[in-house]
Design a protein around this motif. Structure first.
Motif, mmCIF file in Angstrom:
data_model
loop_
_atom_site.group_PDB
_atom_site.id
_atom_site.type_symbol
_atom_site.label_atom_id
_atom_site.label_comp_id
_atom_site.label_asym_id
_atom_site.label_seq_id
_atom_site.Cartn_x
_atom_site.Cartn_y
_atom_site.Cartn_z
ATOM 1 N N THR A 1 0.822 -1.205 0.000
ATOM 2 C CA THR A 1 0.000 0.000 0.000
ATOM 3 C C THR A 1 0.855 1.253 0.000
ATOM 4 N N GLU A 2 1.881 1.265 0.841
ATOM 5 C CA GLU A 2 2.727 2.453 0.940
ATOM 6 C C GLU A 2 3.655 2.594 -0.253
ATOM 7 N N LEU A 3 4.028 1.501 -0.872
ATOM 8 C CA LEU A 3 4.830 1.604 -2.088
ATOM 9 C C LEU A 3 4.047 2.365 -3.155
ATOM 10 N N ILE A 4 2.784 2.011 -3.326
ATOM 11 C CA ILE A 4 1.937 2.692 -4.300
ATOM 12 C C ILE A 4 1.745 4.152 -3.915
ATOM 13 N N LYS A 5 1.470 4.396 -2.650
ATOM 14 C CA LYS A 5 1.254 5.762 -2.165
ATOM 15 C C LYS A 5 2.504 6.618 -2.352
ATOM 16 N N CYS A 6 3.654 6.089 -1.984
ATOM 17 C CA CYS A 6 4.899 6.862 -2.083
ATOM 18 C C CYS A 6 5.257 7.170 -3.530
ATOM 19 N N ARG A 7 5.018 6.221 -4.436
ATOM 20 C CA ARG A 7 5.307 6.475 -5.851
ATOM 21 C C ARG A 7 4.463 7.649 -6.363
ATOM 22 N N LEU A 8 3.192 7.669 -6.002
ATOM 23 C CA LEU A 8 2.303 8.733 -6.466
ATOM 24 C C LEU A 8 2.637 10.072 -5.819
ATOM 25 N N GLN A 9 2.968 10.038 -4.521
ATOM 26 C CA GLN A 9 3.281 11.276 -3.815
ATOM 27 C C GLN A 9 4.600 11.879 -4.296
ATOM 28 N N ALA A 10 5.567 11.017 -4.589
ATOM 29 C CA ALA A 10 6.910 11.494 -4.914
ATOM 30 C C ALA A 10 7.050 11.949 -6.356
#
Length: 300
Positions: A125-134
């Motif tokens: 979940t956080e991998l997906i979130k971090c990719r989008l945020q970054a």
């Protein structure tokens, strides 16, 4: 209603409250964590949290602060349901008889067990979130001042498809699992122990049933600050690994990332984005625990 069902429902409501309140802070945290190290003599892309907010809003509008929320929102039910349900079931194992409060040490162990369980959900979940945020923060300016879109992903499902297709399949979604464990296990152990300890401090004893909403908000805020206060460097390592380029990686693993950050940026490099994380943790966790307690109480 069975205790498991109550914890599932209450954890879901608590998680939704936490996500809505805390996501903009989390976006800024990830942008600060994942910004490239500036070349000698050059200033970093963001000079601090406030500057990151200003640049994000200017480039993407207020919606940019909520980028990447789709992935955790889609899994918030499962994540918090597992967290609070595992914690509740472990409490049952330790409790000698119904109604007997656990010791703070036992609450610490229950929190650690819950953290271990949720790490498997948190990592992809956080991998997906971090990719989008970054990705917005990794966009580079041209000589004319326009921005070349370093935008690879159109949304959470697009990130997942890209990783599954081009970054090792399912294994790619679990990149950063080791630092995720290193964050979730001690972090949740400390969070739940601090939450119960502070409630008992406010109540003047082990019976905390008479505490009002204000006291629960305070205890939740203390719990959130306790989580990030001890595990933040592992979150930085997790974030840089998860946004690292797959074909030309900068880091070979968790320890390599830790050493390289420490060597190039010093200890302060392990605390990039700490301000937004702490600013987020207090209101977000206060909202989470208050929503959890109120929902749990309404269910009996």
């Amino acid at each position: 209603m069975a205790d498991v069902a109550k914890d599932l429902a209450s954890g879901t409501v608590g998680g939704a409250a936490q996500l809505i309140v805390g996501h903009p802070f989390d976006t800024i945290k990830v942008k600060l964590q994942s910004q490239p190290t500036p070349a000698p003599g050059q200033a970093p892309r963001y000079s601090g949290a406030i500057d990151a907010v200003k640049q994000t809003v200017a480039a993407e509008g207020p919606r940019g602060l909520f980028k990447g929320m789709g992935a955790p929102l889609a899994t918030v039910a499962a994540f918090n349901a597992v967290l609070f349900t595992v914690r509740g079931q472990m409490e049952g194992l330790f409790r000698s008889e119904a109604g007997v409060p656990l010791t703070i040490r036992q609450q610490f162990v229950c929190g650690a067990g819950a953290g271990f369980a949720v790490a498997f959900l948190a990592c992809p979940t956080e991998l997906i979130k971090c990719r989008l945020q970054a990705q917005g923060g990794l966009a580079r300016a041209t000589t004319t001042g326009s921005v070349l879109a370093a935008v690879k992903y159109g949304g959470p499902m697009d990130v997942a498809r890209h990783v599954l297709r081009s970054e090792g399949g399912t294994r790619g979604l679990f990149k950063g699992l080791v630092p995720t464990f290193a964050r979730e296990v001690p972090g949740n152990a400390m969070m739940f122990a601090a939450y119960e300890a502070f409630k008992r401090f406010l109540a003047g004893g082990s019976d905390t049933s008479s505490l009002g909403q204000g006291s629960l908000i305070m205890a939740g805020g203390v719990a959130g600050a306790s989580f990030w206060g001890i595990v933040y460097p592992t979150d930085v390592v997790k974030s840089v690994l998860q946004v690292d380029d797959y074909k030309n990686p900068k880091y070979t693993g968790s320890m390599d990332a830790f050493r390289k950050i420490l060597k190039s940026e010093g200890v302060k490099g392990l605390y990039k984005g700490f301000g937004p994380a702490m600013a987020r943790s207090v209101p977000a966790n206060a909202a989470c625990f208050l929503a959890y307690e109120m929902t749990r109480s309404s269910l009996g």
